[in-house]
Design an enzyme around this catalytic site. Sequence first.
Site, short mmCIF file in Angstrom:
data_model
loop_
_atom_site.label_atom_id
_atom_site.label_comp_id
_atom_site.label_asym_id
_atom_site.label_seq_id
_atom_site.Cartn_x
_atom_site.Cartn_y
_atom_site.Cartn_z
N HIS A 133 0.80 -1.23 0.00
CA HIS A 133 0.00 0.00 0.00
C HIS A 133 0.84 1.29 0.00
O HIS A 133 0.78 2.07 -0.93
CB HIS A 133 -0.91 0.04 1.24
CG HIS A 133 -1.74 -1.17 1.47
ND1 HIS A 133 -2.88 -1.47 0.73
CD2 HIS A 133 -1.61 -2.19 2.38
CE1 HIS A 133 -3.40 -2.60 1.17
NE2 HIS A 133 -2.66 -3.06 2.17
O1 RIB Z 1 -5.22 -0.27 4.64
C1 RIB Z 1 -3.82 -0.22 4.47
C2 RIB Z 1 -3.23 0.91 5.25
O2 RIB Z 1 -3.48 0.73 6.64
C3 RIB Z 1 -1.70 1.00 5.12
O3 RIB Z 1 -1.30 2.33 5.27
C4 RIB Z 1 -1.23 0.18 6.28
O4 RIB Z 1 0.10 0.54 6.71
C5 RIB Z 1 -2.23 0.57 7.33
O5 RIB Z 1 -1.81 1.83 7.88
#
Ligand code: RIB
Length: 312
Positions: free
Chosen positions: A242
């Site tokens: 992500h």
């Molecule tokens: O949903 C994914 C996000 O939530 C990413 O930023 C992960 O690190 C958590 O913070």
Amino acid sequence: MSPRPIILDCDPGQDDAMAILLALASGEEIDLLGITTVAGNVPLELTQTNARKICELAGRTDMPVFAGCSRPILRKLVTAEYVHGKTGLDGTDLPAPTMPLQETHSVDFIVDTVMARPEGAVTLCPIGPLTNVALAMVKRPEIIPRLQEIVLMGGAMAEGNTTPAAEFNIYVDPHAARVVFESGVPITMLGLDVTHQALVTEERLAAIRDLDTPVTNAVVGLLDFFNRYDRERYAIPGAPLHDPCVIAYLLKPELFDGRDCHVAVETESELTMGATLVDWWGLHGKGTTARVINAVDADGFFSLLTERLARL
Ligand code: RIB
Ligand code: CA
């Protein structure tokens, strides 16, 4: 062209760690002014420690790291040890940090930095819950017109990853997310629709493993651990990486595609709390509030990440 000044607001987290490393390895394009931390994946005590551990791994004890909010504005903190492990950086054993944590609160660092620099000079890159960013806007609304842009990881057009409706960063602090999405600051939203295209497959992990440096060996351990939850949960060949998508977007926007949309955040219904309602087809006729990214050249993204990790 001079490097773009940014503040990275994060909740490390293995994928946050990748975003920090990618930013640190890209000094020609990115001027990382500071790393602000917030409670999210794990409690604040750990996120601020983990951010410093990653800076030290990269040999950057000069990078100022700040601690911010230890809980959401209204709701109880929800964490994600089931994904990131008890430490938030399970998968490798990094030494306790020796570099100091800055005295200034994350919210004050954001306010002070944006007010001290020319108008339109600072981009905020939140990759955790938006508590720090929202409170900076509430504390000093003058920062809102001064910000160049907010490029964030969060939200989803389709299904969530924390509830059927909500992505983790928005779910943890939906009220903060509403403050940010309703602020009027130009926003680019990289949600699950795009990050779930950037999977840490064995082949991509092997390319990083082949570099065989102290940094990349730690990265492989972190990503090996990070892979296990999503791979099992979603029966996919690797976890979605992500957070570094935000930094990659700044470095090579041509790798991504999206559309300007109206985005609203659910803060009333418990059933859909934290959902980001993306009006992809402009049905509401309410104008646009964010550029919503829904596509990435995943091979191009991992080539960029791998090439930059090799520099550290
Ligand atoms: O949903 C994914 C996000 O939530 C990413 O930023 C992960 O690190 C958590 O913070
Ligand atoms: Ca994160």
